[in-house]
Design an enzyme around this catalytic site. Sequence first.
Site, PDB file in Angstrom:
ATOM      1  CG  HIS A 128      -1.902   0.973   1.381  1.00 10.80           C
ATOM      2  ND1 HIS A 128      -1.664   2.255   1.799  1.00 10.80           N
ATOM      3  CD2 HIS A 128      -3.234   0.906   1.128  1.00 10.80           C
ATOM      4  CE1 HIS A 128      -2.801   2.933   1.819  1.00 10.80           C
ATOM      5  NE2 HIS A 128      -3.769   2.139   1.408  1.00 10.80           N
ATOM      6  CG  ASP A 205       0.331  -2.735   6.122  1.00 12.48           C
ATOM      7  OD1 ASP A 205      -0.626  -2.870   6.909  1.00 12.48           O
ATOM      8  OD2 ASP A 205       0.266  -2.068   5.073  1.00 12.48           O
ATOM      9  CD  GLN A 208      -7.183  -4.555   3.934  1.00 12.03           C
ATOM     10  OE1 GLN A 208      -8.161  -5.191   4.330  1.00 12.03           O
ATOM     11  NE2 GLN A 208      -7.276  -3.326   3.464  1.00 12.03           N
ATOM     12  CE  LYS A 231      -7.420  -0.478   6.046  1.00  7.41           C
ATOM     13  NZ  LYS A 231      -8.193   0.178   4.999  1.00  7.41           N
ATOM     14  CB  CYS A 374      -3.676   3.272  -1.578  1.00  5.96           C
ATOM     15  SG  CYS A 374      -4.796   4.627  -1.244  1.00  5.96           S
TER      16      CYS A 374
HETATM   17  N1  C6P Z   1      -6.413   0.353   2.640  1.00  5.72           N
HETATM   18  C1  C6P Z   1      -8.232   0.051   1.079  1.00  5.72           C
HETATM   19  O1  C6P Z   1      -9.314   0.382   0.570  1.00  5.72           O
HETATM   20  P1  C6P Z   1      -5.074   3.666   6.922  1.00  5.72           P
HETATM   21  O2  C6P Z   1      -5.497   4.580   5.839  1.00  5.72           O
HETATM   22  O3  C6P Z   1      -3.852   4.180   7.647  1.00  5.72           O
HETATM   23  O4  C6P Z   1      -6.164   3.276   7.856  1.00  5.72           O
HETATM   24  O5  C6P Z   1      -4.655   2.284   6.219  1.00  5.72           O
HETATM   25  C2  C6P Z   1      -3.659   2.292   5.252  1.00  5.72           C
HETATM   26  C3  C6P Z   1      -3.437   0.909   4.722  1.00  5.72           C
HETATM   27  C4  C6P Z   1      -2.207   0.316   4.923  1.00  5.72           C
HETATM   28  N2  C6P Z   1      -1.966  -0.940   4.506  1.00  5.72           N
HETATM   29  C5  C6P Z   1      -2.898  -1.667   3.877  1.00  5.72           C
HETATM   30  C6  C6P Z   1      -2.585  -3.058   3.451  1.00  5.72           C
HETATM   31  C7  C6P Z   1      -4.150  -1.119   3.632  1.00  5.72           C
HETATM   32  O6  C6P Z   1      -5.073  -1.858   3.003  1.00  5.72           O
HETATM   33  C8  C6P Z   1      -4.433   0.205   4.047  1.00  5.72           C
HETATM   34  C9  C6P Z   1      -5.749   0.846   3.749  1.00  5.72           C
HETATM   35  C10 C6P Z   1      -7.720   0.816   2.273  1.00  5.72           C
HETATM   36  O7  C6P Z   1      -7.580  -0.895   0.650  1.00  5.72           O
HETATM   37  C11 C6P Z   1      -7.809   2.287   2.046  1.00  5.72           C
HETATM   38  S1  C6P Z   1      -6.746   2.837   0.757  1.00  5.72           S
END
Ligand code: C6P
Length: 420
Positions: A128, A205, A208, A231, A374
Amino acid sequence: MTLTQEKTLGNLVRQDFPILHQEVNGKPLVYLDNAATSQKPLLVLDTIRNYYEQYNANVHRGAHHLSSKATDAYEAARDKIANFINAKSRQEIVFTRNATEAINLVAYSWGMNNLQPGDEIILSVMEHHSNIIPWQFVAQKTGAILKYVELTPEETFDLEQFKKLLSHKTKFVSIVHVSNTLGCINPVKEICQLAHEKGAKILIDACQSVPHMPVDVQQINCDWLVASGHKMCAPTGVGFLYGKLENLESMPPFMGGGEMIADVFLDYSTYTELPHKFEAGTPAIGEAIALGAAVDYLNNIGMDKIYVYESELTGYLFEQLGKIPEVRIYGPLPDNKGYGRAALASFTTGEVHPNDVSTLLDNEGVAIRSGHHCTQPLHRILNAPGSARASLSFYNTSEEIDIFIKALKETLDFFSNIIG
Ligand code: C6P
């Protein structure tokens, strides 16, 4: 295929999520954008409302009743997260705004201070943007070099190429546990072991993975792990960083301000103990307490059960999508029972643009995401300008997948009539 747990999970828990019971564009809402953000159960909504109605106060500051009540609840949420991911100590959990801030914390506090020209940082092409851009900043500032793990022909993490990239120059590795686009589940335990054999530090990370499967930081043996509350059934505005105690102890504060100090003088300051050293300023108190409630909610169902149920749903989703010839799904296939990948499918549909697919599905009440999610570099490698993505949660049902598939087929028929 039969969804054995369906009656006992997807349908059972839906009553806990008020938002799911509405119509969108005159059709029952089918929410399949859970990888972007999850919906919130009543327990979480009640918890945050109760905080503001009953004991809203700042934490760690006041000696009065409301403040100590808020502090206790805020710190109890930290304990819940520590237990949830099996951290050794509550001091290893730092509240952040989200996973992005947690990664930036490590980049600025550890990366900027420990990397030198010629040191190598290994990321993967499926990261991401939140796990690429902070390391670009670090590389630009320190002279460290970014290296990327590529994809196997099955569009998974190429472990063999990772082994080749690793060397005595590797000082830091940062890898996603579950790709938000490919849905692959990366072998993070093995990746951490390989990184450690070279003496490198490693961040996972887990944005997910934490909401969808049991995650055990001691078993993975990572140096840091990040996740976002929103999430995993919690409100926006709160996430967390896990860091091994010795790592967090060696790192300077990321931001300065109230809460993170021991003593302040006009020309220097000393900092307080972990984890508060990294929590400058008034935190998202109600949100953190509600994250604790979200953890309670997930634990009450059981992460094992959630993983099994979502895998079964994944099997069904892939079976149904596989019947539509125009659909090209990215990432690995699940096994014949639905296991082996996350409960999401990013796909393209030939000539029809993903944004058009998601717009027409919205007309039918079906919420999916379209775009690059992203992961722009990954989409470039996949040779796709973007993709449509349906992402599931444990409160989805096979009936919802049927509605989605029917709407998708109708959308594709509509465009095929126009394109001719
Ligand atoms: N992915 C998606 O629709 P934040 O924005 O900090 O809560 O999460 C960022 C982020 C980091 N790593 C992974 C693997 C992610 O999937 C995400 C967020 C969302 O896939 C929003 S772009």
